[in-house]
Write a protein that holds these residues in place. Structure first.
Motif: not given
Lengths: 348, 348
Positions: A27, A30-31, A34-35, A169, A172, A193, A197
């Protein structure tokens, strides 16, 4: 965190990832990748003084600090790791407490709800901050009305041959690739998750089963007139012995125009359900398209293959073979460029 | 009431149906027609001194009394009606109170949970009786393991072209017809009325979406080695814009050997979603069979047509036409005999 996509969501976020960063902190990474909001620090008591990029080249140059006391100003603390079982690790309590006292919201995707923790609930009330448990569905969910197709945006849904094949994924990566072309692309999250994000969203696998499609539709309606294209994160697989209900509800709730079929190269059986074979890719195309059709015509326009265990030459061959099977453009969006797949999506 | 199918369930039941019996009391009449336990009285303050059969010829000769005070000995009071919205009607309170004080369990399918009512909860604790809110899923539900096909019984699932086409009634009629032939047939309920009739079961449309298939599997595993044939009550339709997730979860959770496709003669659009056409019957056969196959091979072996709005001659013609479309035996199980359809199911 509720489904409500608010423009006053967090801008500056601290991500907690103690002792697990980066490889066991999906997580958190990922953040970072992509966030939309700025990650201003990562909390990892094992690696203070380094940056995220020191640990993995695809991550941004964000400082790692030992505790919330050392973190810069922020709007929110996001819990970016989860122990097996989804409990709350008491070694995080001091950081959460400090964050609340500093006026930060706290965002978590644990099975243990921070808003049910007596100390945190009291502190949050005292300091006027929100405790956002993203696994807790909001209470106004309802049944779908069958109206997702009415929004202005084109809707693209990632579907899969199995769980854990990379649907989030892929969604994103496609959002990023579309934005690089100047297209106003939005991401519709459906799992914890993805919600962390995005900073909002409905956890579709936790809603009441009758509201599965409705919880997706609610998000599409909220976003759909503000974007050119929406990329909806799919879940599970239509052939999964346990999770197909969620997959089907997302398929009919999203009323997508285009589907992107995600697969892991070489996987032949449902993960964790090894007696269930994964049918040929062409059967998935038929299944997803024929099941969509009575509610909304959707077409599998491209494929996304996870080839992370192969070298580049083998990955290229695998992607070509997958495209042949699908009779549509395909790639591994993490390792190769998105152009051909994105063209197919945007042309459709 | 939980999923646990107990042999010490109620034997003697009083059914509450004040002011709505029989035409607006579907649960009450369903229990009278199909439940295994003995209904010893119906509560209807509008019709004391009559019997259920006085009101409808297909119901048994059960006395109607004005209140629980006048009812004979019983193990349980079952709330057999629901106001719009599923609330609790305060005019029932005295009967529920009396039942608890007499040592009866209370079974209800309301949105308002009796177990959350302070007075009833306290009284029930004092008198050692259970308040069984059948819409409340039990807390140990989990994801499916893909093992329903391992049980000894043959599993037959009713599927539909839409909601409200008679899947529960068809399942119950088939159970009765099979039992008349001496076959040990069991009923697996999936909705609130079915659960009230069976006296146990999981309300599949209210469970967490990830547990949809698992909640069906739990029931099949509990029943499957004690019966020759299980008839599983289906829900919704695989083409329904709102409820298909529940349908898909039941299809994959049940891992049925045979499917019976239920339809209402003449219905052309999804009820309440009139912009969504009902596809040709042959498409439903393909969809249900191709969607089942990756998890378990299931075949549509027969059809059940609701012809209640037609006269006998037209109904016979409609049934014949439906059988032709399906390329399988079909009938209206409420108005004609079950023989040919049951033969097809048992042969499969």
């Amino acid at each position: 965190m509720t489904a409500a996509r608010t423009d006053d969501g967090p801008d500056r976020v601290v991500v907690l990832a103690h002792e697990k960063f980066p490889d066991r902190a999906k997580t958190a990474t990922g953040v970072l990748k992509y966030a939309d909001y700025d990650v201003v620090a990562v909390l990892d008591r094992d690696n203070p003084g380094t940056t995220a990029r020191d640990h993995r080249a695809d991550l941004p140059d964000v400082p790692i600090v030992a505790s919330m006391d050392d973190a810069p100003d922020a709007d929110a603390l996001l819990v970016g790791i989860a122990p097996i079982g989804g409990g709350f690790d008491e070694s995080w309590r001091e950081d959460v407490r400090t964050a609340i006292e500093r006026g930060c919201d706290v965002i978590a995707g644990l099975h243990y709800f921070l808003s049910d923790d007596e100390e945190f609930a009291r502190l949050a009330a005292d300091h006027g901050v929100d405790l956002n448990d993203v696994r807790k569905p909001h209470e106004d969910l309802s049944v779908a009305q069958g109206t997702s197709a009415d929004v202005d945006a084109d809707v693209v849904l990632t579907v899969g041959t199995d769980c854990s094949v990379g649907k989030m994924t892929v969604s994103l990566e496609l959002v990023e690739a579309a934005r690089e072309r100047g297209i106003d692309a939005g991401f519709v999250p459906t799992g914890q998750t993805g919600i962390m994000i995005a900073g909002w969203g409905n956890p579709i696998d936790r809603v009441v089963s009758d509201f599965t499609a409705g919880a997706v539709e609610e998000m599409i309606l909220e976003m759909g007139d503000d974007y050119d294209v929406l990329f909806v994160e799919g879940q599970g697989s239509i052939t999964h012995p346990a999770y197909s209900a969620v997959t089907c509800g997302i398929l009919h709730g999203a009323m997508a125009d285009s589907l992107v079929l995600c697969h892991v190269e070489g996987r032949e059986a449902i993960h964790g359900y090894e007696s269930f074979d994964i049918p040929p890719v062409s059967e998935y195309v038929d299944l997803y398209e024929s099941l969509s059709a009575p509610v909304h015509e959707s077409k599998v326009v491209a494929g996304a293959l996870n080839t992370s265990h192969l070298d580049d030459a083998d990955a290229r061959d695998a992607v070509d073979a997958y495209a042949d099977e699908l009779d549509a453009p395909a790639t591994d969006l993490v390792r190769f460029d998105a152009d051909e797949v994105l063209d197919a999506i945007l042309e459709d």
